[in-house]
Design a protein around this motif. Structure first.
Motif, PDB file in Angstrom:
ATOM      1  N   GLN A  99       0.758  -1.032  -0.063  1.00 10.85           N
ATOM      2  CA  GLN A  99      -0.173   0.175  -0.167  1.00 10.85           C
ATOM      3  C   GLN A  99       1.277   1.393  -0.041  1.00 10.85           C
ATOM      4  OE1 GLN A  99      -3.058   0.257   3.027  1.00 10.85           O
ATOM      5  NE2 GLN A  99      -4.205   1.298   2.131  1.00 10.85           N
ATOM      6  N   LEU A 100       2.004   0.857   0.858  1.00 12.61           N
ATOM      7  CA  LEU A 100       2.900   2.973   0.396  1.00 12.61           C
ATOM      8  C   LEU A 100       3.217   2.397  -0.719  1.00 12.61           C
ATOM      9  CD1 LEU A 100       4.828   4.620   1.980  1.00 12.61           C
ATOM     10  CD2 LEU A 100       6.277   2.544   2.172  1.00 12.61           C
ATOM     11  N   LEU A 101       3.876   1.437  -1.258  1.00 15.36           N
ATOM     12  CA  LEU A 101       4.122   1.601  -2.383  1.00 15.36           C
ATOM     13  C   LEU A 101       3.070   2.128  -3.863  1.00 15.36           C
ATOM     14  CD1 LEU A 101       6.833   0.480  -5.160  1.00 15.36           C
ATOM     15  CD2 LEU A 101       5.717  -1.413  -5.098  1.00 15.36           C
ATOM     16  N   GLY A 102       1.951   1.531  -3.691  1.00 17.28           N
ATOM     17  CA  GLY A 102       0.874   2.156  -4.592  1.00 17.28           C
ATOM     18  C   GLY A 102       1.025   4.180  -4.032  1.00 17.28           C
ATOM     19  N   ALA A 103       0.798   4.075  -2.695  1.00 12.58           N
ATOM     20  CA  ALA A 103       1.291   5.721  -2.353  1.00 12.58           C
ATOM     21  C   ALA A 103       1.813   6.264  -3.047  1.00 12.58           C
ATOM     22  CB  ALA A 103       0.562   5.908  -0.893  1.00 12.58           C
ATOM     23  N   VAL A 104       3.895   5.790  -3.351  1.00 14.78           N
ATOM     24  CA  VAL A 104       4.048   6.795  -3.625  1.00 14.78           C
ATOM     25  C   VAL A 104       3.801   6.406  -5.095  1.00 14.78           C
ATOM     26  CG1 VAL A 104       6.525   5.817  -4.490  1.00 14.78           C
ATOM     27  CG2 VAL A 104       5.980   5.294  -1.493  1.00 14.78           C
ATOM     28  N   CYS A 105       3.024   5.556  -5.579  1.00 18.73           N
ATOM     29  CA  CYS A 105       3.399   5.568  -7.266  1.00 18.73           C
ATOM     30  C   CYS A 105       2.697   6.552  -7.619  1.00 18.73           C
ATOM     31  CB  CYS A 105       3.078   4.765  -7.614  1.00 18.73           C
ATOM     32  SG  CYS A 105       4.471   3.267  -7.199  1.00 18.73           S
ATOM     33  N   THR A 119      -0.681  15.926  -1.598  1.00 22.74           N
ATOM     34  CA  THR A 119      -0.055  15.496  -1.376  1.00 22.74           C
ATOM     35  C   THR A 119       0.447  13.962  -0.241  1.00 22.74           C
ATOM     36  OG1 THR A 119      -0.974  16.371   0.956  1.00 22.74           O
ATOM     37  CG2 THR A 119      -0.835  18.073  -0.540  1.00 22.74           C
ATOM     38  N   ALA A 120       1.779  14.242   0.028  1.00 24.38           N
ATOM     39  CA  ALA A 120       2.100  13.073   0.869  1.00 24.38           C
ATOM     40  C   ALA A 120       1.300  12.866   2.346  1.00 24.38           C
ATOM     41  CB  ALA A 120       3.611  13.548   1.455  1.00 24.38           C
ATOM     42  N   GLU A 121       0.780  13.989   3.234  1.00 23.98           N
ATOM     43  CA  GLU A 121       0.156  14.008   4.039  1.00 23.98           C
ATOM     44  C   GLU A 121      -1.512  13.113   3.428  1.00 23.98           C
ATOM     45  OE1 GLU A 121       1.752  16.602   2.765  1.00 23.98           O
ATOM     46  OE2 GLU A 121       3.066  17.305   5.132  1.00 23.98           O
ATOM     47  N   LYS A 122      -2.014  14.099   2.505  1.00 21.22           N
ATOM     48  CA  LYS A 122      -3.237  13.662   1.980  1.00 21.22           C
ATOM     49  C   LYS A 122      -2.969  11.650   1.625  1.00 21.22           C
ATOM     50  CE  LYS A 122      -6.040  15.857  -0.149  1.00 21.22           C
ATOM     51  NZ  LYS A 122      -6.413  17.414  -1.615  1.00 21.22           N
ATOM     52  N   PRO A 133       4.264  10.357   6.182  1.00 20.98           N
ATOM     53  CA  PRO A 133       4.607  11.554   5.497  1.00 20.98           C
ATOM     54  C   PRO A 133       6.148  11.105   5.017  1.00 20.98           C
ATOM     55  CG  PRO A 133       2.506  12.689   6.198  1.00 20.98           C
ATOM     56  CD  PRO A 133       3.063  11.235   7.222  1.00 20.98           C
ATOM     57  N   GLN A 134       7.020  10.825   6.011  1.00 22.23           N
ATOM     58  CA  GLN A 134       8.404  11.255   5.899  1.00 22.23           C
ATOM     59  C   GLN A 134       8.751   9.777   5.356  1.00 22.23           C
ATOM     60  OE1 GLN A 134      10.263  13.491   6.491  1.00 22.23           O
ATOM     61  NE2 GLN A 134      12.287  11.714   5.778  1.00 22.23           N
ATOM     62  N   GLU A 135       8.201   8.434   6.013  1.00 23.23           N
ATOM     63  CA  GLU A 135       8.439   6.753   4.719  1.00 23.23           C
ATOM     64  C   GLU A 135       7.758   7.640   3.111  1.00 23.23           C
ATOM     65  OE1 GLU A 135       7.354   4.311   8.890  1.00 23.23           O
ATOM     66  OE2 GLU A 135       6.349   4.738   8.162  1.00 23.23           O
ATOM     67  N   LEU A 136       6.816   7.951   3.566  1.00 25.26           N
ATOM     68  CA  LEU A 136       6.598   7.997   1.762  1.00 25.26           C
ATOM     69  C   LEU A 136       7.295   8.795   0.690  1.00 25.26           C
ATOM     70  CD1 LEU A 136       3.439   7.948   0.074  1.00 25.26           C
ATOM     71  CD2 LEU A 136       3.579  10.583   0.040  1.00 25.26           C
ATOM     72  N   LEU A 137       8.078  10.135   1.419  1.00 25.55           N
ATOM     73  CA  LEU A 137       9.199  10.544   0.787  1.00 25.55           C
ATOM     74  C   LEU A 137      10.340   9.730   0.949  1.00 25.55           C
ATOM     75  CD1 LEU A 137       8.580  14.091   2.162  1.00 25.55           C
ATOM     76  CD2 LEU A 137       7.660  13.076   0.370  1.00 25.55           C
ATOM     77  N   GLU A 138      10.498   9.446   1.851  1.00 29.67           N
ATOM     78  CA  GLU A 138      12.076   8.261   1.687  1.00 29.67           C
ATOM     79  C   GLU A 138      11.848   7.087   0.658  1.00 29.67           C
ATOM     80  OE1 GLU A 138      13.261   8.619   6.223  1.00 29.67           O
ATOM     81  OE2 GLU A 138      12.143   6.096   5.728  1.00 29.67           O
TER      82      GLU A 138
END
Lengths: 289, 160
Positions: A99-105, A119-122, A133-138
């Motif tokens: 799911q994280l990967l999906g969000a990043v994509c 936005t990353a927060e959303k 959000p920090q994990e998403l950005l990394e």
């Protein structure tokens, strides 16, 4: 001096550029480079140990819901799925990261295609705050690195306008055909069967399926049947039989997603309606896939 | 980042799309995997170019790296102010003791690479058969040159 302040609801966009849409070089270049952006292998067999095909469907369905709720540009979802597939074709990933990967994509695709990106927060809220959000950005950097920063992938959407401009359709029917074709493209992106197909074939099949479906209700095209398929195949240099098979597969996927929708609804009166619609997908866009 | 109150596309209250798909996420594992994957990206680049991008030092391999003192770049890309002013371009991540940091008048893009043959007695890898032994001068003046020639190759191969 008076200042006028008004809020724009709609995103401002450039007018379609006829020079780009009619020029054969543009279409030829798209056809030449499209295969570079396909996933390298059918990754469920050779790369992934934890992730199963139904999980891809789950994450894809969720991504489509987010994109629709956020009224993202049509290309964002298929582009994000392209990133997801290309990443998964190279990196063994546990399902808890999916799911994280999906969000990043979605984050990357939205930044590439939209004036006001997600936005990353959303996106983190959409994962029910299971990621920060920090994990998403990394992970954004990780995905970029693994995709070699090649983000401007060719998607089926890139072919829609060039195809429509080369068909002898009455111009007032084009918006409806386009809308249906876009829906079919999104549908294809949720199904792994289509992940290895060239985008031009998915686009051509989607336009074909849209016209065939609409044609049953009203006259949207002067060309139908084999003549239409042959012209479509010629436009994108696709093999006629491949194109027919692709169009049939799209129709099958549509049918099964409509059936699934009926089951979820469990409403007798409505399902009659949907059954009729199955061959004429006038309302596909209203369906929660 | 825009202020949340001015968000044109707020998440609807009680949105069904806000959900966890595959149970709890282990932050520790996420961070470990992230580090490992980032390290592998760096390693891939390192192997590809035989260049250590972290310490900015050339390594043994196909490419010979040499320092250049100005690439005839447009003014825009040249350092304008004092050395410190442009350092924030690197996001502050680069160690200040980096060996690539040179003295005096130079640009940051200060290394160029040349493709050198692995062993001189190996025959030319050309599909057209043996070529003259002398014709082995595939010199690139910079990395961008290499990219260009590669890209042309692909284009010409695919063009019908």
């Amino acid at each position: 001096m008076e200042l006028l302040c008004c809020e724009m609801d709609r995103v401002r966009r450039a007018v379609p550029d006829g020079n780009l849409l009619y020029d054969d070089r543009v279409l030829q270049n798209l056809l030449t480079i499209e295969e570079r952006y396909l996933p390298q292998c059918s990754y469920f067999k050779c790369v992934q140990k934890d992730i199963q095909p139904y999980m891809r469907r789950m994450v894809a369905t969720w991504m489509l819901e987010v994109c629709e709720e956020q009224k993202c540009e049509e290309e964002v979802f298929p582009l994000a799925m392209n990133y997801l597939d290309r990443f998964l074709a190279g990196v063994p990933t546990p399902k808890t990261h999916l799911q994280l990967l999906g969000a990043v994509c979605m984050f990357l695709a939205s930044k590439l295609k939209e004036t006001i990106p997600l936005t990353a927060e959303k996106l983190c809220i959409y994962t029910d705050n299971s990621i920060k959000p920090q994990e998403l950005l990394e992970w954004e950097l990780v995905v970029l690195g693994k995709l070699k920063w090649n983000l401007a992938a060719v998607t089926p959407h890139d072919f829609i306008e060039p195809i429509l401009r080369r068909l002898p359709q009455p111009s007032e029917k084009v918006p409806l055909i386009r809308k249906h074709a876009q829906t079919f493209i999104a549908l294809c992106a949720t199904d792994f069967k289509f992940a290895m197909y060239p985008p031009s074939m998915i686009a051509t099949g989607s336009v074909g399926a849209a016209i065939c479906g609409l044609q049953q209700d009203e006259e949207v095209s002067s060309l139908t049947g084999d003549a239409l398929v042959e012209l479509l195949a010629k436009i994108t240099n696709t093999d006629v039989d491949c194109l027919k098979a692709c169009q049939e597969q799209i129709e099958v996927v549509l049918l099964s997603s409509l059936q699934q929708f009926r089951q979820e609804q469990g409403d007798g009166s409505k399902s009659e309606d949907e059954l009729d619609q199955a061959s004429t997908p006038t309302d596909v866009r209203d369906i929660d896939l | 980042m825009s202020e949340p109150s001015r968000d044109a596309r707020p998440i609807p209250r009680g949105s069904k799309a806000c959900r966890r798909l595959f149970g709890p996420v282990d932050s520790e594992q996420l961070s470990r995997d992230c580090d490992a994957l980032m390290a592998s990206c760096v390693q891939e680049a390192c192997d590809r170019w035989n260049f250590d991008f972290v310490t900015e030092t050339p390594l043994e391999g196909d490419f010979t790296w040499e320092r250049v003192w100005g690439l005839g770049l447009p003014k825009l890309y040249l350092p304008s102010g004092p050395r410190g002013a442009q350092d924030n371009l690197g996001g502050g991540k680069r160690p200040s003791s980096s060996p690539a940091r040179l003295q005096g008048d130079h640009v940051d893009l200060s290394l160029s690479c040349t493709l050198v043959p692995r062993s001189p007695e190996q025959p030319e890898g050309s599909p057209d058969g043996p070529s003259t032994s002398q014709g082995r001068k595939r010199r690139q003046t910079s990395m961008t040159d290499f990219y260009h020639s590669k890209r042309r190759l692909i284009f010409s191969k695919r063009r019908p």
